[in-house]
Design a protein around this motif. Sequence first.
Motif, mmCIF file in Angstrom:
data_model
loop_
_atom_site.group_PDB
_atom_site.id
_atom_site.type_symbol
_atom_site.label_atom_id
_atom_site.label_comp_id
_atom_site.label_asym_id
_atom_site.label_seq_id
_atom_site.Cartn_x
_atom_site.Cartn_y
_atom_site.Cartn_z
ATOM 1 N N ARG A 146 0.830 -1.200 0.000
ATOM 2 C CA ARG A 146 0.000 0.000 0.000
ATOM 3 C C ARG A 146 0.866 1.252 0.000
ATOM 4 N N GLY A 147 0.701 2.085 -1.006
ATOM 5 C CA GLY A 147 1.280 3.414 -1.003
ATOM 6 C C GLY A 147 2.693 3.529 -1.511
ATOM 7 N N ASP A 155 -3.792 10.746 -4.063
ATOM 8 C CA ASP A 155 -2.915 10.639 -2.896
ATOM 9 C C ASP A 155 -2.165 9.316 -3.048
ATOM 10 N N SER A 208 -0.050 7.815 -1.418
ATOM 11 C CA SER A 208 0.140 6.986 -0.223
ATOM 12 C C SER A 208 -0.982 5.968 -0.066
ATOM 13 N N THR A 209 -2.063 6.096 -0.857
ATOM 14 C CA THR A 209 -3.197 5.167 -0.768
ATOM 15 C C THR A 209 -3.230 4.164 -1.921
ATOM 16 N N SER A 253 -3.131 1.035 -4.053
ATOM 17 C CA SER A 253 -3.178 -0.394 -3.711
ATOM 18 C C SER A 253 -3.884 -1.146 -4.830
ATOM 19 N N ARG A 276 -13.098 14.240 2.714
ATOM 20 C CA ARG A 276 -11.699 14.043 3.115
ATOM 21 C C ARG A 276 -11.070 15.377 3.527
ATOM 22 N N GLU A 314 -5.767 8.279 7.712
ATOM 23 C CA GLU A 314 -5.442 6.916 7.285
ATOM 24 C C GLU A 314 -6.526 5.938 7.701
ATOM 25 N N ASP A 335 -9.612 6.390 5.565
ATOM 26 C CA ASP A 335 -9.353 5.728 4.282
ATOM 27 C C ASP A 335 -9.574 4.222 4.402
ATOM 28 N N GLN A 336 -9.098 3.641 5.509
ATOM 29 C CA GLN A 336 -9.231 2.190 5.676
ATOM 30 C C GLN A 336 -10.695 1.787 5.812
#
Length: 479
Positions: free
Chosen positions: A29-30, A112, A114-115, A117, A146, A250, A253-254
């Motif tokens: 991830r990210g 973004d 970093s997200t 996946s 967000r 984070e 997001d999850q």
Amino acid sequence: MAAKKAHSRTTKATTNLPPKPSPAVARARGVDNWKEAAAWLRARGIEDIECITPDLAGVPRGKMMPTSKFTSNTSLALPSAIFRHTISGEYPEETEEFRYDSRDSDIKLMPDLSTLSVVPWETDPTAQVICDIVDTEGKPVSYTPRNVLKNVVSLYRERGWKPVVAPEIEFYLVAKNDDPDYPLRPPQGRSGRSIQGGQGYSIAGINEFDELIDDIYHFSAAQGLEIDTLIHEEGPAQLEINLRHGDPIELADQVFLFKRTIREAALGHGIYATFMAKPMQGQAGSAMHIHQSVVDAKTGKNVFSNPDGSPSKEFFHFIGGMQAFVPSTLVMMAPYVNSYRRLTPGMAAPVNNAWGYDNRTTAFRVPVSDAAARRVENRLPSSDANPYLALAASLACGLLGIQKGMEPTPPSDGTANEGSVDLPRGLLEGVSLMENEEALLEVFSREFVGMYAGVKRGEFETFMQVISPWEREYLLLNV
């Protein structure tokens, strides 16, 4: 001589091995930048990528494109109207505070990275990335979920603090239902029988859906999502997933991705997963409890605890703020007509704004812990809430309490969930309280409050067009 030959063979074999992937490419991830993103996508043979963002309801909206287009600095735009429609896809009438963009101008998706996946349930190699929303000048659009949460977190950052959260999400598994006039019913488990209620913390209840739960774990691991624990709740085929504590954005997001993951895993087994707050009459509702604490950004020390381990004044002011302002933000934690069916006297959900130590009948429970883990659990949000907005509302209330030095009531020692209801009893009452609380405009923006209230009123009007079975049962021949 033999030893040298052996060494030579070893060296040659080693040099023929494929190079190890960089740490960024190896991550599930990210990534940190576009160069790493290109390498990450190439290493996995990704053909398509979904650029998604949560709308007001938390529904993924966005665009899907070939990977080559994604990595070529393509500008991604959406119409601003997608943040102004109801859960049923309708557009409410304008009011003084609720307005449409007269040109329906573009807003832009900003990935973004970093997200980033994979999308593990897709048959073709597909990836996904969560996007922020900015205007054509690159400024964050204040009313998007967000960005609402990011703004609240930034208010903590200005004080040198970092909020820490851990959501717990409850949901039901239900048999497929293609006619909304019929009540939902539990699905059949591996035993061939429909699971019944009273299965709280039952391992056998979880085992009824072993293969589905395996898929949830596998899908989650592939996306870099961390499940802390999974349990069976009180309702029939009602499960709860707890996430590890961390940064609010984070974790939101999850939750956003977990909801999608669980629905997809369930569909793969011929059943539905629902996050409705009250999907079955007479059964427990589904909550999204939020554990919250605040730490010093430099030292990592829990702001809720003094050096001697005693509760700090910030701890009590945080609770005071929750008690004072949560009734006015409840509509962000209980966003639909159905949400208030869960918040009913006599059921497991709290209908108060009381707090107490390890007291599950209160809205705000302080779990047993050491000083470093001192936290406040908000037990009011339902699982149908947009996680970004529910977290933003809960953290904003606590921060307002700290800013204003608000003192809480004495803690409740006994059952707090009896007697009068201290919260809005319906959607319109919740909307009115939100609009009339000036302090919320400081943390959410006037534009967001007006737009959110307009959408919620539109959803209520849509609901009022539907005649319920209760009305046919008791009014048809009696009035």
